[in-house]
Write a protein that holds these residues in place. Structure first.
Motif, short mmCIF file in Angstrom:
data_model
loop_
_atom_site.label_atom_id
_atom_site.label_comp_id
_atom_site.label_asym_id
_atom_site.label_seq_id
_atom_site.Cartn_x
_atom_site.Cartn_y
_atom_site.Cartn_z
N GLU A 103 0.82 -1.22 0.00
CA GLU A 103 0.00 0.00 0.00
C GLU A 103 0.85 1.26 0.00
N ALA A 104 1.99 1.22 0.68
CA ALA A 104 2.86 2.39 0.75
C ALA A 104 3.47 2.74 -0.60
N PHE A 105 3.69 1.75 -1.46
CA PHE A 105 4.38 1.99 -2.73
C PHE A 105 3.55 1.66 -3.96
N LYS A 106 2.29 1.36 -3.75
CA LYS A 106 1.42 0.92 -4.85
C LYS A 106 1.34 1.93 -5.99
N ASP A 107 1.33 3.21 -5.66
CA ASP A 107 1.21 4.23 -6.71
C ASP A 107 2.56 4.58 -7.35
N ILE A 108 3.64 4.05 -6.81
CA ILE A 108 4.98 4.33 -7.34
C ILE A 108 5.48 3.15 -8.19
N LEU A 109 5.22 1.94 -7.72
CA LEU A 109 5.72 0.74 -8.41
C LEU A 109 4.67 0.18 -9.35
N PRO A 110 5.10 -0.37 -10.48
CA PRO A 110 4.15 -1.01 -11.39
C PRO A 110 3.54 -2.25 -10.73
N GLU A 111 2.33 -2.56 -11.10
CA GLU A 111 1.64 -3.72 -10.53
C GLU A 111 2.42 -5.01 -10.75
N ALA A 112 3.14 -5.08 -11.86
CA ALA A 112 3.92 -6.29 -12.15
C ALA A 112 4.98 -6.56 -11.07
N ILE A 113 5.37 -5.52 -10.36
CA ILE A 113 6.35 -5.69 -9.29
C ILE A 113 5.69 -6.15 -7.99
N TRP A 114 4.64 -5.47 -7.55
CA TRP A 114 4.04 -5.79 -6.25
C TRP A 114 2.97 -6.88 -6.30
N ASN A 115 2.51 -7.25 -7.49
CA ASN A 115 1.47 -8.26 -7.59
C ASN A 115 1.98 -9.47 -8.37
N ARG A 116 3.02 -10.07 -7.85
CA ARG A 116 3.59 -11.27 -8.49
C ARG A 116 3.88 -12.30 -7.41
N PRO A 117 4.00 -13.54 -7.82
CA PRO A 117 4.31 -14.58 -6.83
C PRO A 117 5.68 -14.35 -6.21
N LYS A 118 5.80 -14.75 -4.96
CA LYS A 118 7.06 -14.62 -4.26
C LYS A 118 8.10 -15.52 -4.93
N LYS A 119 9.30 -14.96 -5.09
CA LYS A 119 10.40 -15.73 -5.68
C LYS A 119 11.55 -15.73 -4.69
N GLY A 120 11.82 -16.86 -4.12
CA GLY A 120 12.95 -16.96 -3.22
C GLY A 120 14.12 -17.62 -3.94
N PHE A 121 15.25 -17.54 -3.32
CA PHE A 121 16.41 -18.23 -3.87
C PHE A 121 17.03 -19.05 -2.75
N THR A 122 17.25 -20.30 -3.02
CA THR A 122 17.95 -21.14 -2.06
C THR A 122 18.97 -21.98 -2.82
#
Length: 178
Positions: A103-122
């Motif tokens: 919510e804090a960055f929704k109007d700054i970041l494109p939806e493709a950034i904040w509305n995507r599946p979590k990607k971890g690295f192990t």
């Protein structure tokens, strides 16, 4: 993490001795008064993040001569977020993880950034450790631990913890012989 009976079995000591040792550790604040969701956050930030994630990040960044910054771990910001009401921090009907951050960055970041599946690295430690001979050596690894690992009942970090514990005991014993 290991349960008390597992710790006692691995270290070959009585459960009461494990409980006695664990009782000597204190937390930075009274966690019993925290809401269960805040308690989970507390454990995430104090144990898992500090003990694992930040250590690994620091090691990897130093290996590549990079200076790593973690701006969301600013002390003032952490204090502020830790004091936000639970129902605001963890809204019941939200399907978006980290709702406040989004919510804090929704109007700054494109939806493709904040509305995507979590990607971890192990790292593929599970695969790497599967056939390593040292873990099959009863001198360094109780065979019941290795068998549980091979069956998928023990993850790699637990296997590694047991290995380090036994290896350090063996090295200490060898140093006493010299």
């Amino acid at each position: 993490m290991f349960a008390v009976p597992e710790i006692a079995q691995i270290l070959n000591i009585a459960e009461k001795d494990v409980v006695k040792e664990l009782s000597t550790y204190s937390f930075q604040e009274k966690i019993t008064t925290l809401h269960p969701k805040n308690r989970a956050s507390y454990f995430e930030t104090t144990l898992f993040m500090q003990g694992q994630l930040l250590k690994d990040s620091d090691t990897q960044s130093m290996w590549h001569s990079l200076e790593l910054r973690v701006p969301f771990l600013d002390r003032d910001l952490m204090d502020f977020v830790n004091n936000v009401q639970v129902d605001i921090k963890f809204p019941k009907n939200s399907s978006v993880p980290k709702t406040l951050l989004v919510e804090a960055f929704k109007d700054i970041l494109p939806e493709a950034i904040w509305n995507r599946p979590k990607k971890g690295f192990t790292f593929p430690f599970e695969n790497w450790f599967q056939d390593m001979q040292v873990f099959q050596n009863a001198t360094y690894m109780p065979q019941w631990v290795y068998q549980k690992f091979k069956k998928g009942d023990f993850n790699f970090s637990r296997l590694w913890s047991v290995f380090l514990s036994n290896s350090s005991k063996k090295l200490h014993t060898l140093s006493q012989l010299n």
